[in-house]
Design a protein around this motif. Structure first.
Motif, PDB file in Angstrom:
ATOM      1  N   UNK A 104       0.817  -1.202   0.000  1.00 37.71           N
ATOM      2  CA  UNK A 104       0.000   0.000   0.000  1.00 37.71           C
ATOM      3  C   UNK A 104       0.853   1.256   0.000  1.00 37.71           C
ATOM      4  N   UNK A 105       0.334   2.274  -0.659  1.00 44.08           N
ATOM      5  CA  UNK A 105       0.935   3.594  -0.578  1.00 44.08           C
ATOM      6  C   UNK A 105       0.482   4.303   0.690  1.00 44.08           C
ATOM      7  N   UNK A 106       1.018   5.511   0.933  1.00 41.83           N
ATOM      8  CA  UNK A 106       0.687   6.246   2.151  1.00 41.83           C
ATOM      9  C   UNK A 106      -0.684   6.901   2.132  1.00 41.83           C
ATOM     10  N   UNK A 107      -1.315   6.945   0.967  1.00 41.49           N
ATOM     11  CA  UNK A 107      -2.662   7.482   0.875  1.00 41.49           C
ATOM     12  C   UNK A 107      -2.728   8.942   0.471  1.00 41.49           C
ATOM     13  N   UNK A 108      -3.876   9.315  -0.096  1.00 41.55           N
ATOM     14  CA  UNK A 108      -4.218  10.712  -0.372  1.00 41.55           C
ATOM     15  C   UNK A 108      -5.496  11.016   0.392  1.00 41.55           C
ATOM     16  N   UNK A 109      -5.420  12.045   1.216  1.00 43.12           N
ATOM     17  CA  UNK A 109      -6.631  12.455   1.941  1.00 43.12           C
ATOM     18  C   UNK A 109      -7.392  13.434   1.069  1.00 43.12           C
ATOM     19  N   UNK A 110      -8.591  13.039   0.651  1.00 38.03           N
ATOM     20  CA  UNK A 110      -9.442  13.896  -0.168  1.00 38.03           C
ATOM     21  C   UNK A 110     -10.518  14.517   0.705  1.00 38.03           C
ATOM     22  N   UNK A 111     -10.584  15.832   0.674  1.00 38.13           N
ATOM     23  CA  UNK A 111     -11.611  16.567   1.412  1.00 38.13           C
ATOM     24  C   UNK A 111     -12.470  17.315   0.399  1.00 38.13           C
ATOM     25  N   UNK A 112     -13.756  17.011   0.399  1.00 37.60           N
ATOM     26  CA  UNK A 112     -14.688  17.671  -0.508  1.00 37.60           C
ATOM     27  C   UNK A 112     -15.527  18.642   0.319  1.00 37.60           C
TER      28      UNK A 112
END
Lengths: 113, 113
Positions: A104-112
């Motif tokens: 797994x990658x470290x992730x992208x936090x998406x805030x809408x």
């Protein structure tokens, strides 16, 4: 040690906008995945990709979502018209042919908003 | 169809005590089972995996897990907890190959000094 990388680490967007989340899988891996984790909830599978086509997708992965491997290194997730409920951490993962462990990658936090 | 149940959303142990995190699964095919750890603001790191070889699996950081088919369980243990073990732990199941992982809801491990 090779690792999966993701950009950006945090993305803020307005409802209705398109976003593209980017991932660079480990170089000799052939299977690619996207997962999401809504805050405080479990990690959920979105889609798997192999040989330039979708292998499997969950019911979450509707027509608003698409994936692409535009070149030999990047793997992208596009959300066409973001909704508030798309706010989550999005993880990219990859694994080798005939291997079961996904990295797994470290992730992208998406805030809408 | 597959599912994973992790008993206990939070587990608290004293430093040096035994760690036991429970995972039960259901799967229509022989499963591949995984434990992942997530430290705060980081991605998922593979702790260990079961892929139909030895039923007792040893992983990183002193963790191990035992696959018990009769109990459909794959509990994670560590003989002596360390403060650095404080994290979120996820059990996951897969039918194998390129299929997506199905995760449990996670167990937050708290280590008391």
């Amino acid at each position: 040690e090779p690792e999966v990388t993701q950009t950006p680490s945090h993305q803020v967007t307005q409802m209705g906008q398109e976003v593209i989340l980017r991932c660079v899988p480990i170089s000799n891996h052939l299977y690619f995945y996207w997962y999401r984790q809504i805050l405080g909830q479990k990690v959920e599978f979105l889609v798997s990709f192999y040989n330039n086509e979708i292998s499997e997708k969950s019911e979450i992965f509707d027509d608003q979502f698409s994936v692409e491997r535009p070149d030999g290194s990047n793997f992208t997730l596009k959300i066409r018209s973001t909704k508030l409920e798309d706010s989550a951490m999005y993880f990219c993962a990859s694994n080798r042919d005939n291997s079961y462990e996904q990295y797994f990658g470290p992730g992208t936090r998406l805030t809408v908003t | 169809a597959q599912s994973v149940t992790q008993l206990g959303s939070h587990v608290s142990v004293s430093e040096g005590a035994l760690v036991l995190l429970r995972c039960n699964y259901s799967s229509s095919v022989p499963p591949y089972l995984f434990w992942y750890v997530q430290y705060p603001n980081q991605g998922l790191q593979l702790l260990l995996k079961y892929t139909s070889a030895a039923t007792l699996v040893k992983g990183i950081n002193g963790f191990e897990a035992e696959f018990k088919k009769s109990e459909t369980s794959f509990h994670l243990t560590k003989p002596s907890a360390h403060m650095s073990d404080a994290a979120e732990y996820f059990c996951a199941v897969s039918p194998g190959g390129a299929d997506g992982l199905t995760f449990g809801k996670g167990t937050h491990l708290i280590i008391q000094p």
